[in-house]
Design an enzyme around this catalytic site. Sequence first.
Site, PDB file in Angstrom:
ATOM      1  N   GLN A 184      -3.298   3.455  -6.673  1.00 19.65           N
ATOM      2  CA  GLN A 184      -4.234   3.008  -7.709  1.00 19.65           C
ATOM      3  C   GLN A 184      -4.837   4.196  -8.470  1.00 19.65           C
ATOM      4  OE1 GLN A 184      -8.032   1.583  -6.482  1.00 19.65           O
ATOM      5  NE2 GLN A 184      -8.380   0.340  -8.316  1.00 19.65           N
ATOM      6  N   ILE A 192       5.670   9.004  -1.282  1.00 13.78           N
ATOM      7  CA  ILE A 192       6.778   8.624  -0.393  1.00 13.78           C
ATOM      8  C   ILE A 192       7.720   7.743  -1.200  1.00 13.78           C
ATOM      9  CG2 ILE A 192       5.762   8.793   1.930  1.00 13.78           C
ATOM     10  CD1 ILE A 192       5.157   5.761   1.696  1.00 13.78           C
ATOM     11  N   TYR A 239     -10.352   3.634   9.046  1.00 10.25           N
ATOM     12  CA  TYR A 239     -10.378   4.316   7.740  1.00 10.25           C
ATOM     13  C   TYR A 239     -11.623   5.207   7.640  1.00 10.25           C
ATOM     14  CZ  TYR A 239     -10.614   4.597   2.562  1.00 10.25           C
ATOM     15  OH  TYR A 239     -10.687   5.006   1.260  1.00 10.25           O
TER      16      TYR A 239
HETATM   17  C1  AKB Z   1     -11.575   0.394   0.281  1.00 13.15           C
HETATM   18  O1  AKB Z   1     -12.125  -0.671  -0.018  1.00 13.15           O
HETATM   19  O2  AKB Z   1     -11.032   0.590   1.372  1.00 13.15           O
HETATM   20  C2  AKB Z   1     -11.624   1.527  -0.715  1.00 13.15           C
HETATM   21  C3  AKB Z   1     -12.771   2.433  -0.450  1.00 13.15           C
HETATM   22  C4  AKB Z   1     -14.138   2.004  -0.769  1.00 13.15           C
HETATM   23  O3  AKB Z   1     -12.583   3.528   0.002  1.00 13.15           O
HETATM   24  N1  AKB Z   1     -11.671   1.009  -2.038  1.00 13.15           N
END
Ligand code: AKB
Length: 318
Positions: free
Chosen positions: A12, A35, A142
Amino acid sequence: MKKILVTGAFGQIGSELVAYTRKVYGTDNVVASNIIVKNTPKIAEEGPYEIVDVQDPQQIADAVKKYKVDTIIHLAALLSAVGETKPSLAWNVNMGGLFNVLEVAREYNCSVFTPSSIAAFGPSTPAEKTPQDTIQRPTTMYGVTKVAGELLCDYYHKRYGLDTRGVRFPGLISYATLPGGGTTDYAVHIYYDAIRKGSYTSFIDKGTYMDMMYMPDALNSIVMLAEADPSKLIHRNAFNISAMSFEPEQLAASIKKYIPNFVLDYDVDPIRQDIANSWPNSLDDSAARAEWGWSPKYNLDTMTKDMIDKLRIKLDIK
Ligand code: AKB
């Protein structure tokens, strides 16, 4: 003139950043890398392009050597929601990829820009006007990789003198390339459905505030920070930046100004809602404003107008 390698260039941010930085620095000075994918986008034909899997340090080093790269903009990463379904892949790509990029940068003396995220915060972080320096105990894989990445970039700067820089991006909204697997993605999908169907079913519940930003401001922030005077940078790797904070009803109200019959309803996804609940409601980005002059151009309504205008053309729907 910088010679830039962009990893994750088909994502994105990457797909727009490559085009944007090619305008700023010249087409030949920005190498897109990604990739291998089924359908290679236009940016791979419009300028230099290499297949790079960031999990393989040799592929990164080969691209850096081949193009005499001095700046790596490292974007390749799995986002929050997909990271919860594939935590070990998220760890390997996000942490392993960043470590490989930093090691190659150390060997070839490159600067590194890599984004962190509002995901680097967690439920124990102050949710309103979240300070630049505060509690960071994220509860997603994350988020764990993002906070560890911030620390790793600080470490490479302190230990090896590497020029590492980064921002904490909020949800990014854009019309060119869809985001893949994030929690803030609802704020992009809503515009597509508003134009195609006149309605949207949100997987994020009403009343859930998150920071957001329109892509042109995000692209500008990367170039601004990359060009910032290093003597003025106190924080370097994890600047809070934001342009707006809203919840789904406010976004719907903005869309209704342009599509009056738009209808929003809800089918909340518990996993993504949980993630959203653990993130701040609004960031304090005063450090970025003071240290390198950060200031967004778009607010909710100006972004909505531009998104709708651009998507109507893209989707060929009046
Ligand atoms: C997500 O929603 O994982 C991303 C972010 C806020 O890092 N858009």
